[in-house]
Enzyme design. Structure first.
Site, short mmCIF file in Angstrom:
data_model
loop_
_atom_site.label_atom_id
_atom_site.label_comp_id
_atom_site.label_asym_id
_atom_site.label_seq_id
_atom_site.Cartn_x
_atom_site.Cartn_y
_atom_site.Cartn_z
N GLY A 1 49.41 52.50 12.94
CA GLY A 1 48.00 52.73 13.20
C GLY A 1 47.51 51.72 14.20
O GLY A 1 48.23 51.32 15.12
N CYS A 2 46.30 51.27 14.02
CA CYS A 2 45.70 50.30 14.93
C CYS A 2 46.50 49.00 14.93
O CYS A 2 46.79 48.44 13.88
CB CYS A 2 44.26 50.03 14.50
SG CYS A 2 43.46 48.75 15.46
N PHE A 3 46.83 48.52 16.12
CA PHE A 3 47.65 47.29 16.17
C PHE A 3 46.91 46.08 15.66
O PHE A 3 47.53 45.11 15.25
CB PHE A 3 48.25 47.05 17.55
CG PHE A 3 47.37 47.11 18.76
CD1 PHE A 3 46.02 46.81 18.74
CD2 PHE A 3 47.93 47.49 19.97
CE1 PHE A 3 45.24 46.87 19.88
CE2 PHE A 3 47.16 47.55 21.13
CZ PHE A 3 45.81 47.25 21.07
N CYS B 1 45.32 45.88 12.90
CA CYS B 1 45.65 45.80 11.46
C CYS B 1 47.06 45.26 11.24
O CYS B 1 47.26 44.36 10.43
CB CYS B 1 45.55 47.19 10.83
SG CYS B 1 43.93 47.97 10.93
N TYR C 1 34.76 46.85 11.74
CA TYR C 1 36.13 47.37 11.65
C TYR C 1 37.02 46.40 10.87
O TYR C 1 37.78 46.82 10.00
CB TYR C 1 36.73 47.61 13.05
CG TYR C 1 38.05 48.34 13.01
CD1 TYR C 1 38.09 49.72 13.04
CD2 TYR C 1 39.25 47.64 12.91
CE1 TYR C 1 39.30 50.40 12.99
CE2 TYR C 1 40.46 48.31 12.85
CZ TYR C 1 40.48 49.69 12.89
OH TYR C 1 41.68 50.35 12.82
#
Length: 188
Positions: free
Chosen positions: A14-16, A18, A159
């Site tokens: 997913g989002c790097f 994270c 976020y």
């Protein structure tokens, strides 16, 4: 002095932001770099990646000392801190750039990744089948500076609070024995 035990693991979960935040806290991990891999164009910019048209995944390269943490332990943490059963998405992040992937650097990493996924599926650890791709590592492009250490530099962002904080809490709960000793308590 060069660490001769240093290895590289490359994951996309997913989002790097994270994935980077999780692995920066693991004992034996010396460095984590956010970037892009698995795509079709050279030197992609973040704005191109977000379109999903380049084929790249947001990923991280984890530089780790394999005498302190093994690749299989990194795999375990990787699968515990993202959803490997959703194709091309993690939560509200949707697109091929957010796919779950392991980009192996060696045949041993490939074998360990495939065996671990087979084990997780066989044991029905997840309610659905794992869709994590296991692909040979190609070029890895380092993301722009503002994406490096994003969580630690932007803890107040919504976020970070709503998406990354729960992952860090899970890490602390289940992997407290793997955390770096020098990690500040408020950074976990």
């Amino acid at each position: 002095m060069k660490n001769e035990n240093l290895q590289i693991a490359t994951f996309a979960g997913g989002c790097f932001w994270c994935t980077e935040a999780v692995f920066l806290r693991i004992e034996g991990v010396e460095k984590v770099v956010s970037g892009f891999t698995g795509g079709t164009i050279k030197n992609p910019a973040y704005r191109e990646i977000t379109t999903g048209r380049t084929g790249h995944a947001e990923g991280v390269q984890i530089f780790f000392d394999d005498t302190k943490v093994r690749f299989i332990e990194l795999l375990e943490i990787f699968f515990a801190t993202h959803d490997p059963t959703t194709l091309n998405r993690q939560g509200h992040d949707i697109g091929t750039q957010y796919r779950s992937a392991i980009f192996y650097a060696t045949d041993k990493q490939k074998e360990e990744a495939i065996a671990f996924i087979d084990f997780l599926d066989k044991e029905k650890v997840f309610d659905k089948k794992i869709v994590t791709e296991v692909t040979a590592l190609g070029p890895f492009y380092i993301a722009e500076e503002e994406h490096q250490d994003f969580y630690d530099n932007n803890r107040e962002s919504s976020y970070c609070q709503f998406v990354i904080d729960p992952k860090i809490s899970k890490l602390k709960k289940y992997y407290s024995n793997k955390l770096k000793e020098n990690t500040p308590k408020d950074a976990i």
